[in-house]
Write a protein that holds these residues in place. Structure first.
Motif, PDB file in Angstrom:
ATOM      1  N   UNK A 126       0.856  -1.192   0.000  1.00  0.00           N
ATOM      2  CA  UNK A 126       0.000   0.000   0.000  1.00  0.00           C
ATOM      3  C   UNK A 126       0.888   1.236   0.000  1.00  0.00           C
ATOM      4  N   UNK A 127       0.596   2.170  -0.921  1.00  0.00           N
ATOM      5  CA  UNK A 127       1.509   3.301  -1.094  1.00  0.00           C
ATOM      6  C   UNK A 127       1.594   4.205   0.126  1.00  0.00           C
ATOM      7  N   UNK A 128       0.556   4.253   0.965  1.00  0.00           N
ATOM      8  CA  UNK A 128       0.653   5.089   2.159  1.00  0.00           C
ATOM      9  C   UNK A 128       1.611   4.507   3.197  1.00  0.00           C
ATOM     10  N   UNK A 129       2.079   3.280   2.960  1.00  0.00           N
ATOM     11  CA  UNK A 129       3.031   2.644   3.874  1.00  0.00           C
ATOM     12  C   UNK A 129       4.386   2.358   3.210  1.00  0.00           C
ATOM     13  N   UNK A 130       4.680   3.084   2.160  1.00  0.00           N
ATOM     14  CA  UNK A 130       5.984   2.930   1.503  1.00  0.00           C
ATOM     15  C   UNK A 130       7.079   3.156   2.555  1.00  0.00           C
ATOM     16  N   UNK A 131       8.068   2.292   2.530  1.00  0.00           N
ATOM     17  CA  UNK A 131       9.142   2.353   3.515  1.00  0.00           C
ATOM     18  C   UNK A 131       8.920   1.410   4.692  1.00  0.00           C
ATOM     19  N   UNK A 167       9.468  -0.030  10.646  1.00  0.00           N
ATOM     20  CA  UNK A 167       8.041  -0.212  10.878  1.00  0.00           C
ATOM     21  C   UNK A 167       7.532  -1.345   9.998  1.00  0.00           C
ATOM     22  N   UNK A 168       6.621  -2.137  10.569  1.00  0.00           N
ATOM     23  CA  UNK A 168       6.061  -3.285   9.869  1.00  0.00           C
ATOM     24  C   UNK A 168       4.549  -3.254  10.073  1.00  0.00           C
ATOM     25  N   UNK A 169       3.815  -3.592   9.029  1.00  0.00           N
ATOM     26  CA  UNK A 169       2.365  -3.652   9.176  1.00  0.00           C
ATOM     27  C   UNK A 169       1.821  -4.919   8.546  1.00  0.00           C
ATOM     28  N   UNK A 170       0.568  -5.175   8.863  1.00  0.00           N
ATOM     29  CA  UNK A 170      -0.154  -6.287   8.270  1.00  0.00           C
ATOM     30  C   UNK A 170      -1.627  -5.928   8.231  1.00  0.00           C
TER      31      UNK A 170
END
Length: 162
Positions: free
Chosen positions: A76-81, A117-120
């Protein structure tokens, strides 16, 4: 339970991983998503071979794949990086034996080398999975994602580890 965690490569039996996805979805999501959605699932919708370089599997001594966890850069582009955990699935018969914890921790160790940072993304009503991720210091964000299908709307939420 005797098993090892290994990284997939081009020689991995990806058909077994597709079967694992199918069995896990139809078992674990039976009360979480519309049954008509589960009824229409077909193993051809999954393509684990595309993530061969970003997947860990749990394998028994007789080479049965009993768990899978895929990961990589944010989609998702809002979470780039950020790093993202794309999936974590354990065959129903092998759930609640610590295999998922070991797979998940192994993937976190890999991702934390590259990402702060990591998301799911997890189903909003999958409280058991959310509780599992919270044990690894993931926190729910107040973000609701809607995935509208021909069989109903799936609501998802984002969890993040900073």
């Amino acid at each position: 339970m005797n098993y090892k965690i290994i990284k997939t490569d081009h020689s991995t039996n990806f058909e077994s991983i597709k079967e694992l996805y199918y069995q896990t979805w139809t078992f674990s999501y039976a009360d979480l998503v519309p049954q008509d959605f589960l009824n229409q699932l077909d193993k051809s919708i999954w393509h684990p071979e595309k993530r061969w370089n970003n997947t860990l599997i749990a394998v028994t001594p007789d080479n049965q794949i009993i768990g899978v966890c895929s990961y990589g850069p944010a989609r998702k582009k809002q979470y780039i990086g950020y790093g993202e955990i794309y999936s974590l699935y354990i065959l129903p018969h092998y759930q609640h034996l610590g295999i998922g914890q070991k797979l998940f921790q192994s993937v976190l160790t890999i991702l934390e080398q590259e990402y702060k940072k990591i998301y799911l993304i997890v189903l909003k009503n999958n409280l058991a999975a959310q509780g599992f991720y919270e044990k690894f210091d993931f926190q729910r964000l107040n973000i609701l994602l809607k995935d509208t299908t021909d069989y109903g709307t799936l609501l998802e939420t984002i969890m993040i580890k900073e």
